[in-house]
Design a protein around this motif. Structure first.
Motif: not given
Length: 118
Positions: A95-106, A28-33
């Motif tokens: 692409k957001p930092p840390v989890l760059r492997g996810l297919p997610f962009e801003v 949960f803390a990692a998801a918040l960060v």
């Protein structure tokens, strides 16, 4: 005496509950960060798109506009500049930092009127 026996039997439950709850709290803390990092990347994209649109509205060269926008954008962001008759459009995608492997962009886009109104 019965109360003492019951207290000793319950001691193991605290350890078991902690073993289950602690990893959930860490996740949960990692998801918040990570969420905060995504929001920070989105804000950087907004700033970069606005900065690029202002530079393009002053009719700066396209290379200079891209450099200005990349300077304000998150690392590795893609900047696109397009000009229409009286408007310029700057799009910043990162692409957001840390989890760059996810297919997610801003993505953020800014439009400005060309100064001088051509």
């Amino acid at each position: 005496m019965r109360g003492c026996e019951r207290g000793r039997a319950d001691r193991g439950f605290v350890t078991a509950e902690s073993a289950v709850v602690l990893p959930v709290l860490v996740m949960f803390a990692a998801a918040l960060v990570w969420g905060l990092l995504v929001v920070a990347a989105q804000i950087q994209c907004v700033d970069a798109a606005r900065t690029g649109a202002r530079a393009a509205a002053r009719e700066d060269p396209a290379d200079a506009v891209v450099e200005v926008a990349r300077g304000a954008a998150p690392r590795g962001a893609k900047v696109t500049v397009s000009r229409e008759e009286t408007q310029v459009r700057v799009v910043v995608v990162a692409k957001p930092p840390v989890l760059r492997g996810l297919p997610f962009e801003v993505r953020e886009e800014a439009v400005a009127s060309v100064e001088g109104g051509r």
